[in-house]
Write an enzyme that holds these catalytic residues in place. Sequence first.
Site, PDB file in Angstrom:
ATOM      1  N   HIS A  17       0.859  -1.189   0.000  1.00 37.53           N
ATOM      2  CA  HIS A  17       0.000   0.000   0.000  1.00 37.53           C
ATOM      3  C   HIS A  17       0.893   1.236   0.000  1.00 37.53           C
ATOM      4  O   HIS A  17       1.311   1.738   1.048  1.00 37.53           O
ATOM      5  CB  HIS A  17      -0.940  -0.002   1.208  1.00 37.53           C
ATOM      6  CG  HIS A  17      -2.046   1.008   1.078  1.00 37.53           C
ATOM      7  ND1 HIS A  17      -3.370   0.646   0.989  1.00 37.53           N
ATOM      8  CD2 HIS A  17      -2.020   2.356   0.980  1.00 37.53           C
ATOM      9  CE1 HIS A  17      -4.119   1.742   0.855  1.00 37.53           C
ATOM     10  NE2 HIS A  17      -3.317   2.794   0.853  1.00 37.53           N
ATOM     11  N   HIS A  19       1.457   4.866  -2.388  1.00 36.63           N
ATOM     12  CA  HIS A  19       1.072   5.740  -3.503  1.00 36.63           C
ATOM     13  C   HIS A  19       2.326   6.419  -4.040  1.00 36.63           C
ATOM     14  O   HIS A  19       3.030   7.085  -3.273  1.00 36.63           O
ATOM     15  CB  HIS A  19       0.073   6.795  -3.036  1.00 36.63           C
ATOM     16  CG  HIS A  19      -1.215   6.216  -2.531  1.00 36.63           C
ATOM     17  ND1 HIS A  19      -2.307   6.031  -3.341  1.00 36.63           N
ATOM     18  CD2 HIS A  19      -1.580   5.742  -1.315  1.00 36.63           C
ATOM     19  CE1 HIS A  19      -3.299   5.487  -2.638  1.00 36.63           C
ATOM     20  NE2 HIS A  19      -2.878   5.303  -1.401  1.00 36.63           N
ATOM     21  N   ARG A  72       4.342  17.102 -13.899  1.00 38.65           N
ATOM     22  CA  ARG A  72       3.744  17.636 -15.127  1.00 38.65           C
ATOM     23  C   ARG A  72       3.826  16.684 -16.310  1.00 38.65           C
ATOM     24  O   ARG A  72       2.966  16.698 -17.175  1.00 38.65           O
ATOM     25  CB  ARG A  72       4.397  18.967 -15.479  1.00 38.65           C
ATOM     26  CG  ARG A  72       3.931  20.133 -14.611  1.00 38.65           C
ATOM     27  CD  ARG A  72       4.802  21.339 -14.829  1.00 38.65           C
ATOM     28  NE  ARG A  72       6.207  20.979 -14.643  1.00 38.65           N
ATOM     29  CZ  ARG A  72       6.816  20.998 -13.461  1.00 38.65           C
ATOM     30  NH1 ARG A  72       6.185  21.381 -12.382  1.00 38.65           N
ATOM     31  NH2 ARG A  72       8.085  20.625 -13.345  1.00 38.65           N
ATOM     32  N   ASP A 147      -5.166   3.645  -9.781  1.00 42.07           N
ATOM     33  CA  ASP A 147      -6.076   4.081  -8.738  1.00 42.07           C
ATOM     34  C   ASP A 147      -7.027   5.154  -9.275  1.00 42.07           C
ATOM     35  O   ASP A 147      -6.584   6.150  -9.839  1.00 42.07           O
ATOM     36  CB  ASP A 147      -5.234   4.674  -7.589  1.00 42.07           C
ATOM     37  CG  ASP A 147      -5.869   4.490  -6.236  1.00 42.07           C
ATOM     38  OD1 ASP A 147      -6.730   3.613  -6.088  1.00 42.07           O
ATOM     39  OD2 ASP A 147      -5.498   5.244  -5.314  1.00 42.07           O
ATOM     40  N   GLY A 181      -9.354   8.179  -2.469  1.00 41.09           N
ATOM     41  CA  GLY A 181     -10.190   9.366  -2.350  1.00 41.09           C
ATOM     42  C   GLY A 181     -11.003   9.359  -1.070  1.00 41.09           C
ATOM     43  O   GLY A 181     -10.653   8.676  -0.107  1.00 41.09           O
ATOM     44  N   HIS A 208      -9.634   0.956  -0.962  1.00 41.39           N
ATOM     45  CA  HIS A 208      -9.524   1.609   0.344  1.00 41.39           C
ATOM     46  C   HIS A 208     -10.885   1.470   1.022  1.00 41.39           C
ATOM     47  O   HIS A 208     -11.898   1.861   0.444  1.00 41.39           O
ATOM     48  CB  HIS A 208      -9.235   3.100   0.188  1.00 41.39           C
ATOM     49  CG  HIS A 208      -7.825   3.429  -0.230  1.00 41.39           C
ATOM     50  ND1 HIS A 208      -7.278   3.060  -1.427  1.00 41.39           N
ATOM     51  CD2 HIS A 208      -6.856   4.133   0.420  1.00 41.39           C
ATOM     52  CE1 HIS A 208      -6.029   3.505  -1.500  1.00 41.39           C
ATOM     53  NE2 HIS A 208      -5.748   4.171  -0.394  1.00 41.39           N
ATOM     54  N   GLU A 211     -11.393   3.482   6.325  1.00 42.89           N
ATOM     55  CA  GLU A 211     -10.334   4.379   6.827  1.00 42.89           C
ATOM     56  C   GLU A 211     -10.993   5.532   7.586  1.00 42.89           C
ATOM     57  O   GLU A 211     -10.676   5.788   8.743  1.00 42.89           O
ATOM     58  CB  GLU A 211      -9.503   4.909   5.650  1.00 42.89           C
ATOM     59  CG  GLU A 211      -8.401   5.891   6.056  1.00 42.89           C
ATOM     60  CD  GLU A 211      -7.639   6.444   4.844  1.00 42.89           C
ATOM     61  OE1 GLU A 211      -8.130   6.285   3.711  1.00 42.89           O
ATOM     62  OE2 GLU A 211      -6.568   7.046   5.049  1.00 42.89           O
ATOM     63  N   ASP A 288       1.810   3.795   3.034  1.00 45.30           N
ATOM     64  CA  ASP A 288       0.773   4.611   2.395  1.00 45.30           C
ATOM     65  C   ASP A 288       1.383   5.797   1.637  1.00 45.30           C
ATOM     66  O   ASP A 288       1.526   5.744   0.416  1.00 45.30           O
ATOM     67  CB  ASP A 288      -0.252   5.070   3.450  1.00 45.30           C
ATOM     68  CG  ASP A 288      -1.586   5.489   2.855  1.00 45.30           C
ATOM     69  OD1 ASP A 288      -1.756   5.351   1.628  1.00 45.30           O
ATOM     70  OD2 ASP A 288      -2.465   5.953   3.605  1.00 45.30           O
TER      71      ASP A 288
HETATM   72 ZN    ZN Z   1      -3.840   4.801   0.449  1.00 50.44          ZN
END
Ligand code: ZN
Length: 343
Positions: A17, A19, A72, A147, A181, A208, A211, A288
């Site tokens: 997990h 990102h 970018r 994701d 999100g 997710h 949470e 995370d």
């Molecule tokens: Zn997460």
Amino acid sequence: METMEEWIRRLPKAELHLHLEGTITPRTLVELSALKGEQASAMTLAEAEALYAYEDFTGFLQAFKAVVTELRGPAEYELAAWRMLEALAEQGVRHAEVYISVGVIFRLRPEEDRRDPELFARIFAALERARVRGERELGVTLYWIFDAVRHFTLDEAARVFRLAAAMRREHPSIVGIGLGGDERQAGSEPFRALYAEAAAAGLRLTNHAGETTGPEAIREALGIGSERLGHALSAERDAALMEELRRRQVPLELNPGSNVRTGVCPSREEHPLRRYFDAGLMVTVNSDDPAFFGATVADEYWLAHAVHGFTREELRRLAENSFRASFLPEVEKQRWLDQIGSC
Ligand SMILES: [Zn+2]
């Protein structure tokens, strides 16, 4: 004499997990801003650090978006992925399954997206260059998870998941999909058909759940076929759900440091990691968004020991779980389990 930290670093670990955007440290952000060229002046470290200041979960989502804005194009993504791989190697992470916020990429730059339909393909090619180099030079393998953002529209999620399905044919490193999100704005049920479609395309399903929401969100995520659950913090409020998670050995991607920093869990001591582990749940520990939360996955193992009293044998079990719950082929899993056994 080897210290506990050194042993944890040597212990083969998978991170499940993580990102990509959340691994970008202020220092890397300065490097990214310098890629802009001579017209724009690069950010100072102090300016970069100021972007990471937030008070609560909503503030965190805003800070996350501010950092993603600096990504970018292909060069920025490649550099970010490479710095992430270096950090993983440094901690003794040997395999990672990394979320890319594909939904955010499209949402942030609608104009560019319309003008340049190949932009994402070029970004992904850059990520793949970093991945291949990381495997070759650092011995860290990576899978990507596309994701989507649950509080954006269903059409936007459909685009992300269908892109994963289409690109997967050429890029088997795209292993699955996920939903991130704000759970308080959108649950899992609306995504049922899209999850079924993704599974039929051979994608693995993460989500997710629980949470910032209660156990009903976790039930909903399981109900649409989610194979691996991120956070699942509120599961312990529902004894029957706990029993189901145990019986089915549903892998849980726990993120104690993240939960404390975003304020969804009052303290590390109160985090359910130990209780879930003792209840026989399929528990993994993860970081995370380490750059935002100030703890790497190696730190999470150390804190499991220091705060929750995990012994070496129990930390080995966490490491074993991380490979068992991964989407690696069985033969690869076994290879790592054998190595953990002799560590
Ligand atoms: Zn997460």
